[in-house]
Design a protein around this motif. Structure first.
Motif, mmCIF file in Angstrom:
data_model
loop_
_atom_site.group_PDB
_atom_site.id
_atom_site.type_symbol
_atom_site.label_atom_id
_atom_site.label_comp_id
_atom_site.label_asym_id
_atom_site.label_seq_id
_atom_site.Cartn_x
_atom_site.Cartn_y
_atom_site.Cartn_z
ATOM 1 N N THR A 1 0.850 -1.184 0.000
ATOM 2 C CA THR A 1 0.000 0.000 0.000
ATOM 3 C C THR A 1 0.887 1.237 0.000
ATOM 4 O O THR A 1 1.707 1.412 0.911
ATOM 5 C CB THR A 1 -0.921 0.037 1.236
ATOM 6 O OG1 THR A 1 -1.744 -1.136 1.238
ATOM 7 C CG2 THR A 1 -1.801 1.280 1.209
ATOM 8 N N ALA A 2 0.767 2.056 -1.035
ATOM 9 C CA ALA A 2 1.579 3.271 -1.117
ATOM 10 C C ALA A 2 1.261 4.184 0.055
ATOM 11 O O ALA A 2 0.092 4.337 0.450
ATOM 12 C CB ALA A 2 1.315 3.993 -2.434
ATOM 13 N N LEU A 3 2.287 4.781 0.630
ATOM 14 C CA LEU A 3 2.094 5.715 1.733
ATOM 15 C C LEU A 3 1.416 6.993 1.261
ATOM 16 O O LEU A 3 0.683 7.640 2.008
ATOM 17 C CB LEU A 3 3.447 6.054 2.374
ATOM 18 C CG LEU A 3 4.237 4.863 2.937
ATOM 19 C CD1 LEU A 3 5.589 5.342 3.446
ATOM 20 C CD2 LEU A 3 3.448 4.168 4.041
ATOM 21 N N ASP A 4 1.677 7.342 0.007
ATOM 22 C CA ASP A 4 1.119 8.569 -0.543
ATOM 23 C C ASP A 4 1.173 8.475 -2.070
ATOM 24 O O ASP A 4 2.082 7.854 -2.627
ATOM 25 C CB ASP A 4 1.940 9.787 -0.070
ATOM 26 C CG ASP A 4 1.266 11.103 -0.388
ATOM 27 O OD1 ASP A 4 0.024 11.104 -0.530
ATOM 28 O OD2 ASP A 4 1.968 12.117 -0.518
ATOM 29 N N VAL A 5 0.212 9.060 -2.741
ATOM 30 C CA VAL A 5 0.188 9.116 -4.201
ATOM 31 C C VAL A 5 -0.141 10.551 -4.598
ATOM 32 O O VAL A 5 -1.152 11.103 -4.155
ATOM 33 C CB VAL A 5 -0.869 8.168 -4.802
ATOM 34 C CG1 VAL A 5 -0.821 8.238 -6.329
ATOM 35 C CG2 VAL A 5 -0.653 6.738 -4.321
ATOM 36 N N LYS A 6 0.733 11.129 -5.415
ATOM 37 C CA LYS A 6 0.511 12.514 -5.828
ATOM 38 C C LYS A 6 0.589 12.631 -7.344
ATOM 39 O O LYS A 6 1.439 12.017 -7.987
ATOM 40 C CB LYS A 6 1.548 13.445 -5.195
ATOM 41 C CG LYS A 6 1.383 13.605 -3.691
ATOM 42 C CD LYS A 6 2.383 14.596 -3.128
ATOM 43 C CE LYS A 6 2.162 14.795 -1.630
ATOM 44 N NZ LYS A 6 3.141 15.758 -1.048
ATOM 45 N N ALA A 7 -0.296 13.445 -7.883
ATOM 46 C CA ALA A 7 -0.252 13.748 -9.308
ATOM 47 C C ALA A 7 0.841 14.781 -9.549
ATOM 48 O O ALA A 7 1.061 15.684 -8.731
ATOM 49 C CB ALA A 7 -1.600 14.286 -9.768
ATOM 50 N N ARG B 1 2.318 10.410 -11.997
ATOM 51 C CA ARG B 1 2.121 10.295 -10.549
ATOM 52 C C ARG B 1 3.404 9.794 -9.896
ATOM 53 O O ARG B 1 4.202 9.090 -10.517
ATOM 54 C CB ARG B 1 0.990 9.312 -10.235
ATOM 55 C CG ARG B 1 -0.387 9.739 -10.690
ATOM 56 C CD ARG B 1 -1.425 8.692 -10.325
ATOM 57 N NE ARG B 1 -2.754 9.045 -10.818
ATOM 58 C CZ ARG B 1 -3.834 8.281 -10.677
ATOM 59 N NH1 ARG B 1 -3.722 7.105 -10.053
ATOM 60 N NH2 ARG B 1 -5.004 8.677 -11.142
ATOM 61 N N VAL B 2 3.546 10.128 -8.640
ATOM 62 C CA VAL B 2 4.647 9.575 -7.843
ATOM 63 C C VAL B 2 4.037 8.878 -6.634
ATOM 64 O O VAL B 2 3.168 9.429 -5.950
ATOM 65 C CB VAL B 2 5.670 10.648 -7.429
ATOM 66 C CG1 VAL B 2 5.041 11.753 -6.603
ATOM 67 C CG2 VAL B 2 6.835 10.006 -6.675
ATOM 68 N N TYR B 3 4.472 7.639 -6.408
ATOM 69 C CA TYR B 3 3.985 6.815 -5.307
ATOM 70 C C TYR B 3 5.097 6.711 -4.258
ATOM 71 O O TYR B 3 6.199 6.255 -4.573
ATOM 72 C CB TYR B 3 3.640 5.412 -5.786
ATOM 73 C CG TYR B 3 2.547 5.334 -6.832
ATOM 74 C CD1 TYR B 3 1.296 4.810 -6.522
ATOM 75 C CD2 TYR B 3 2.777 5.747 -8.148
ATOM 76 C CE1 TYR B 3 0.295 4.720 -7.483
ATOM 77 C CE2 TYR B 3 1.781 5.663 -9.118
ATOM 78 C CZ TYR B 3 0.544 5.147 -8.769
ATOM 79 O OH TYR B 3 -0.438 5.058 -9.723
ATOM 80 N N SER B 4 4.809 7.100 -3.042
ATOM 81 C CA SER B 4 5.767 6.910 -1.954
ATOM 82 C C SER B 4 5.580 5.494 -1.417
ATOM 83 O O SER B 4 4.480 5.124 -0.992
ATOM 84 C CB SER B 4 5.515 7.932 -0.840
ATOM 85 O OG SER B 4 5.704 9.248 -1.323
ATOM 86 N N LEU C 1 0.578 18.532 -7.746
ATOM 87 C CA LEU C 1 -0.661 19.263 -7.841
ATOM 88 C C LEU C 1 -1.360 19.285 -6.497
ATOM 89 O O LEU C 1 -1.438 18.272 -5.798
ATOM 90 C CB LEU C 1 -1.575 18.632 -8.896
ATOM 91 C CG LEU C 1 -1.015 18.573 -10.321
ATOM 92 C CD1 LEU C 1 -1.974 17.829 -11.228
ATOM 93 C CD2 LEU C 1 -0.772 19.969 -10.859
ATOM 94 N N GLY C 2 -1.838 20.428 -6.142
ATOM 95 C CA GLY C 2 -2.563 20.537 -4.880
ATOM 96 C C GLY C 2 -1.680 20.908 -3.730
ATOM 97 O O GLY C 2 -2.159 21.143 -2.634
ATOM 98 N N ASP C 3 -0.336 20.946 -3.938
ATOM 99 C CA ASP C 3 0.555 21.330 -2.848
ATOM 100 C C ASP C 3 0.705 22.845 -2.804
ATOM 101 O O ASP C 3 0.555 23.530 -3.794
ATOM 102 C CB ASP C 3 1.949 20.708 -3.066
ATOM 103 C CG ASP C 3 1.956 19.247 -2.652
ATOM 104 O OD1 ASP C 3 0.867 18.749 -2.310
ATOM 105 O OD2 ASP C 3 3.021 18.634 -2.681
#
Length: 306
Positions: free
Chosen positions: A33-39, A53-56, A304-306
């Motif tokens: 389970t990715a800790l975080d997913v960001k576009a 996207r980048v998956y932590s 995006l969104g940061d």
């Protein structure tokens, strides 16, 4: 430590849902389970055909198994991806070197010259085998150049006028230079073509082979030294030394067997639309997006969104 934490960068060049669904499937298969997913931000001109996207990833993720899973799934949708340590993805790189033929441009200039000389198919077959690592580069280069003997040197200008530059080169080099990254072309091709790209995009220096011309025609002779794989590796190391740059802070991008030495020497080697022999040995690859897609592997594209 960030050296022990990983990020998965995925770039879709078709249906966003299809490509990223494959990433989700690969993660689920390994119960990750990715800790975080960001576009990641995409240039407006590419918004309809690219998303990223980048998956932590959590600590302890099995990178080898995830890599194998993604490779098995990627044939289902056009997608570029790379698993990197977080430290590698956000590193402040200071030097980037590039192959030219089939990397910065979408052709092999020696094949284009050969086409004008009437030996196109013969030379192209040798080039293909050399880039696949099936022939010694220096020997095959000498053989191919000899077949160009007598060619009118004026054809160089015609090739330059129509030379197909790879999508994204301008955006990539502009961004690298804005970050203060020194850029160089290390090419097994020829100087006039490398210098043309230097003028167009602002590369800091170029290294390529000379074209020997006598009375307006190519002599078919090779000027030494020949820029082969070992020359590229040594030049990467020499530029880094000259500019007091640690090799860990360098990037190399290329596609053929003669690029492998610099790809494996640089801190970050990126195989761009590479031959199979290279794809088997270089983990970070870009096969679908334009060359500016390399920027996503350098932490570019503000979330995006940061």
């Amino acid at each position: 430590m960030t050296d022990n934490l990983y990020a998965l960068t995925a770039i879709s060049t078709s249906s966003q849902a299809d490509a990223f669904a494959l990433v989700d499937k690969a993660l689920r298969a390994l119960s990750v389970t990715a800790l975080d997913v960001k576009a990641l931000a995409v240039p407006r001109s590419l918004a309809e055909r690219r998303s990223a996207r980048v998956y932590s990833l959590p600590a302890g993720v099995d990178v080898n198994s995830l890599t194998q899973s993604l490779r098995a799934l990627e044939v289902q949708a056009p997608m570029d991806w790379a698993i990197q340590t977080v430290a590698s993805r956000v590193r402040r790189y200071r030097l980037a070197v590039f192959d030219m033929d089939s990397t910065l441009i979408r052709c092999e200039v020696i094949d284009e010259l050969a086409r004008y000389a009437g030996v196109g198919e013969q030379v192209a077959a040798i080039t293909d085998r050399a880039m696949r690592g099936e022939l010694d580069f220096q020997a095959s280069f000498i053989e191919r150049v000899a077949l160009l003997k007598g060619l009118d040197a004026a054809v160089v200008d015609g090739i330059l006028d129509a030379m197909p530059v790879t999508e994204g080169v301008g955006e990539l080099i502009l961004t690298l230079r804005a970050r203060g990254i020194y850029t160089a072309i290390l090419s097994g091709g020829f100087i006039p073509f490398a210098q043309y790209l230097q003028r167009q995009f602002g590369f800091d220096e170029v290294h390529a082979n000379g074209l020997e011309i006598d009375r307006g025609v190519l002599t078919g002779k090779v000027q030494l030294p020949i820029v082969d794989g070992d020359y590229k590796r040594k030049t990467l190391v020499e530029i880094a030394r000259r500019r007091d740059i640690d090799l860990a802070d360098t990037i190399a991008v290329g596609d053929g067997a003669n690029d492998l030495p610099m790809l494996t020497t640089a801190g970050l080697g990126v195989a761009y639309a590479a031959k199979p022999v290279i794809q088997k040995q270089v983990d970070v690859q870009l096969n679908h997006a334009g060359l500016d897609g390399v920027l996503y592997y350098l932490g570019a594209g503000s979330e995006l969104g940061d």
